[in-house]
Scaffold this active site. Structure first.
Site, PDB file in Angstrom:
ATOM      1  N   ARG A   1      27.894  29.835  50.946  1.00 25.47           N
ATOM      2  CA  ARG A   1      26.824  28.910  51.261  1.00 25.47           C
ATOM      3  C   ARG A   1      27.264  27.279  50.789  1.00 25.47           C
ATOM      4  NH1 ARG A   1      20.686  28.224  49.315  1.00 25.47           N
ATOM      5  NH2 ARG A   1      19.856  26.886  50.994  1.00 25.47           N
TER       6      ARG A   1
ATOM      7  N   HIS B   1      26.871  23.404  52.426  1.00 24.38           N
ATOM      8  CA  HIS B   1      26.349  22.307  51.818  1.00 24.38           C
ATOM      9  C   HIS B   1      27.151  20.999  51.238  1.00 24.38           C
ATOM     10  CE1 HIS B   1      22.076  24.287  51.479  1.00 24.38           C
ATOM     11  NE2 HIS B   1      22.857  25.046  52.094  1.00 24.38           N
TER      12      HIS B   1
ATOM     13  N   ASN C   1      18.534  22.321  47.841  1.00 26.55           N
ATOM     14  CA  ASN C   1      19.579  23.095  46.970  1.00 26.55           C
ATOM     15  C   ASN C   1      18.928  23.235  45.828  1.00 26.55           C
ATOM     16  OD1 ASN C   1      21.403  22.322  48.944  1.00 26.55           O
ATOM     17  ND2 ASN C   1      22.220  20.526  47.732  1.00 26.55           N
TER      18      ASN C   1
ATOM     19  N   HIS D   1      24.488  34.130  57.578  1.00 23.54           N
ATOM     20  CA  HIS D   1      23.157  34.529  57.036  1.00 23.54           C
ATOM     21  C   HIS D   1      23.201  36.312  57.108  1.00 23.54           C
ATOM     22  CE1 HIS D   1      20.731  30.682  57.164  1.00 23.54           C
ATOM     23  NE2 HIS D   1      21.514  30.641  56.382  1.00 23.54           N
TER      24      HIS D   1
HETATM   25  C1  HEM Z   1      21.673  26.222  60.687  1.00 18.62           C
HETATM   26  C2  HEM Z   1      21.169  25.855  59.728  1.00 18.62           C
HETATM   27  C3  HEM Z   1      20.860  26.412  58.562  1.00 18.62           C
HETATM   28  C4  HEM Z   1      19.696  26.408  57.756  1.00 18.62           C
HETATM   29  C5  HEM Z   1      18.377  25.805  58.185  1.00 18.62           C
HETATM   30  C6  HEM Z   1      20.084  27.181  56.486  1.00 18.62           C
HETATM   31  C7  HEM Z   1      18.847  27.454  55.474  1.00 18.62           C
HETATM   32  C8  HEM Z   1      19.197  28.362  54.569  1.00 18.62           C
HETATM   33  C9  HEM Z   1      18.202  28.759  53.850  1.00 18.62           C
HETATM   34  C10 HEM Z   1      16.858  28.238  53.491  1.00 18.62           C
HETATM   35  C11 HEM Z   1      18.648  29.772  52.835  1.00 18.62           C
HETATM   36  C12 HEM Z   1      17.909  30.619  51.720  1.00 18.62           C
HETATM   37  C13 HEM Z   1      17.885  29.683  50.602  1.00 18.62           C
HETATM   38  C14 HEM Z   1      16.423  29.909  49.716  1.00 18.62           C
HETATM   39  O1  HEM Z   1      15.591  30.497  50.166  1.00 18.62           O
HETATM   40  O2  HEM Z   1      16.584  29.591  48.307  1.00 18.62           O
HETATM   41  C15 HEM Z   1      20.044  30.182  53.161  1.00 18.62           C
HETATM   42  C16 HEM Z   1      20.773  30.910  52.733  1.00 18.62           C
HETATM   43  C17 HEM Z   1      21.998  31.039  53.151  1.00 18.62           C
HETATM   44  N1  HEM Z   1      22.861  30.206  54.015  1.00 18.62           N
HETATM   45 FE1  HEM Z   1      21.946  29.114  55.130  1.00 18.62          FE
HETATM   46  N2  HEM Z   1      21.381  27.702  56.485  1.00 18.62           N
HETATM   47  C18 HEM Z   1      21.766  27.251  57.608  1.00 18.62           C
HETATM   48  C19 HEM Z   1      23.251  27.459  57.887  1.00 18.62           C
HETATM   49  C20 HEM Z   1      23.982  28.291  57.121  1.00 18.62           C
HETATM   50  C21 HEM Z   1      25.565  27.980  57.349  1.00 18.62           C
HETATM   51  C22 HEM Z   1      26.262  27.086  58.436  1.00 18.62           C
HETATM   52  C23 HEM Z   1      26.185  28.694  56.165  1.00 18.62           C
HETATM   53  C24 HEM Z   1      27.664  29.131  55.885  1.00 18.62           C
HETATM   54  C25 HEM Z   1      28.526  28.754  56.558  1.00 18.62           C
HETATM   55  C26 HEM Z   1      24.930  29.432  55.458  1.00 18.62           C
HETATM   56  C27 HEM Z   1      25.141  30.292  54.386  1.00 18.62           C
HETATM   57  C28 HEM Z   1      23.963  30.810  53.757  1.00 18.62           C
HETATM   58  C29 HEM Z   1      24.152  31.791  52.894  1.00 18.62           C
HETATM   59  C30 HEM Z   1      25.473  32.917  52.637  1.00 18.62           C
HETATM   60  C31 HEM Z   1      22.911  32.201  52.435  1.00 18.62           C
HETATM   61  C32 HEM Z   1      22.671  33.202  51.359  1.00 18.62           C
HETATM   62  C33 HEM Z   1      22.599  32.662  49.837  1.00 18.62           C
HETATM   63  C34 HEM Z   1      22.487  33.553  48.871  1.00 18.62           C
HETATM   64  O3  HEM Z   1      22.070  34.763  48.952  1.00 18.62           O
HETATM   65  O4  HEM Z   1      22.437  33.069  47.632  1.00 18.62           O
HETATM   66  N3  HEM Z   1      23.714  28.851  56.013  1.00 18.62           N
HETATM   67  N4  HEM Z   1      20.278  29.276  54.088  1.00 18.62           N
END
Ligand code: HEM
Ligand SMILES: *[C@@H]1O[C@H](CO)[C@@H](O)[C@H](O)[C@H]1NC(C)=O
Ligand SMILES: *[C@@H]1O[C@H](CO)[C@@H](O)[C@H](O)[C@H]1NC(C)=O
Ligand SMILES: *[C@@H]1O[C@H](CO)[C@@H](O)[C@H](O)[C@H]1NC(C)=O
Ligand SMILES: *[C@@H]1O[C@H](CO)[C@@H](O)[C@H](O)[C@H]1NC(C)=O
Length: 339
Positions: free
Chosen positions: A59, A63, A91, A190
């Site tokens: 992730r 960011h 974050n 995701h």
């Molecule tokens: C399209 C817009 C995106 C939004 C709005 C978004 C938002 C989020 C949110 C809200 C979470 C959970 C965070 C939490 O509840 O603490 C998350 C988790 C995650 N995001 Fe995204 N994300 C986006 C795109 C991406 C992209 C482009 C990537 C990587 C290339 C990514 C990789 C991840 C990963 C791997 C997780 C899980 C992290 C963990 O388990 O620690 N996301 N994202």
């Protein structure tokens, strides 16, 4: 001496070069030939301790790269004179596994001190996390330099909310020359990892201020989420982002087709006509997803600020610590006030 002169002194005394030199595969083949093996090895070990760390470090590429390019700014800790990105709206209490990045950096500094940038580490660990979770492999371009600063405000302004709808996500991605297909494919990240109840309670209980849940959630799945995330419950409880959170696959898209997306920003991709067909296509064809995902990650990794940079020794702080300490000391005496 004025602070401008101090800064000038700092710039002259360190190896700071303009970033923006072309990135290329094999950038460290002469200066640190084992770099990519070393990185993968650390990630492998981290995943044995905790599978989720793969998702968490992956992730970081998103960011880091969206906020002033892929420059390792996401890794800088706050200092008394700089509010960094770690505590920005998207974050705080959410980004994690920074200690895995530290481990990678330590291993690289042991092997070839002062050579591999933290910005490149972010790119390598993202690729390795995908590979080690069963996803596609690809060659990463390297040669980035590390930023001298980070910006909480820029992160607040840029990073999308989990409540975002498809239209706003399409617009945001287009600002970075990322297509609608890139948006859908990259959201497929995701496929691994977890999200917090904090990120979904609005859609469970008060979608868009209606006092009602998001109608796009499949009812059985909503019951499950309601139980996991009761109204007024602990916002830090986590749920899986798809049904197979340890495996990088196209299950995420199958879930969206079935109304089982976790975040609003996920499910919205199946409600909007511009993104829906990509979701359907990726749900049926994992190879198409993998190809589009790799293309998206490479484009995301190409984003650069063009600002001067260095090779940090510690990913959490810029190299010019004497100046940092000096400023801290001045601040303690009340002689200067930052912020
Ligand atoms: C399209 C817009 C995106 C939004 C709005 C978004 C938002 C989020 C949110 C809200 C979470 C959970 C965070 C939490 O509840 O603490 C998350 C988790 C995650 N995001 Fe995204 N994300 C986006 C795109 C991406 C992209 C482009 C990537 C990587 C290339 C990514 C990789 C991840 C990963 C791997 C997780 C899980 C992290 C963990 O388990 O620690 N996301 N994202
Ligand atoms: C999408 O979100 C944007 C920004 O929050 C908002 O202005 C717009 O009205 C929303 N569009 C739809 C169709 O809900
Ligand atoms: C997007 O592409 C245009 C045209 O090629 C270019 O001028 C612009 O700098 C690019 N923007 C970003 C953020 O890369
Ligand atoms: C739902 O959100 C709206 C707008 O933010 C707010 O006015 C309303 O009080 C909320 N309703 C509930 C039940 O929380
Ligand atoms: C989650 O935990 C952190 C740290 O313990 C705490 O500061 C924060 O308020 C909690 N967040 C939510 C949404 O409950």
């Amino acid at each position: 001496m004025s602070s401008t002169l101090f800064l000038l002194f700092l710039l002259l005394s360190l190896d700071i070069a303009a970033s923006g030199t072309p990135l290329r595969p094999g950038f460290y083949s002469k200066t640190c030939p084992d770099a990519e093996f070393i990185v993968r090895d650390v990630i492998k070990k981290a995943m044995v301790r905790e599978t989720r760390s793969a998702a968490s470090v992956m992730r970081l590429q998103f960011h880091d790269c969206l906020v002033n390019g892929c420059d390792g700014s996401i890794l800088l800790d706050d200092t008394p004179y700089m509010l960094g990105e770690k505590l920005s709206l998207s974050n705080i209490n959410s980004l994690r596994s920074f200690e895995v990045i530290d481990e990678v950096k330590d291993a690289l500094e042991d092997a070839c001190p002062g050579v591999v940038s933290c910005a490149d580490i972010v790119i390598m660990v993202a690729r390795d996390s995908v590979v080690l979770s069963g996803g596609p492999n690809w060659e990463v371009k390297l040669g980035r330099r590390d930023s001298l600063t980070a910006s909480q405000k820029d992160s607040d302004d840029i990073m999308p909310s989990p409540r975002a709808n498809a239209t706003s996500l399409i617009n945001l991605f287009s600002r970075f020359n990322l297509s609608v297909k890139d948006l859908v494919a990259l959201s497929g990240s995701h496929s691994i990892g977890k999200g917090r109840c904090f990120s979904i309670v609005h859609r469970l209980y008060n979608q868009s201020g209606t006092g009602r849940p998001d109608p796009a959630i499949e009812p059985e799945f909503r019951k499950k989420l309601d139980k996991l995330c009761p109204l007024g419950g602990d916002g830090n409880v986590t749920g899986n982002l798809d049904a197979t959170p340890k495996k990088f696959d196209n299950q995420y898209f199958k879930d969206l087709v079935n109304g089982r997306g976790f975040l609003n920003s996920d499910q919205t991709l199946f409600t909007h006509p511009k993104t829906r067909e990509y979701v359907r296509m990726f749900s049926r064809n994992q190879r198409e997803f993998f190809e589009a995902f790799v293309e998206g990650m490479i484009k995301l990794g190409d984003l650069q600020s063009g600002r001067p940079g260095e090779i940090r020794k510690n990913c959490r702080v810029i190299n010019g610590r004497p100046l940092g300490r000096l400023i801290d000391d001045l601040k303690d005496t009340g002689a200067v006030n930052y912020y």
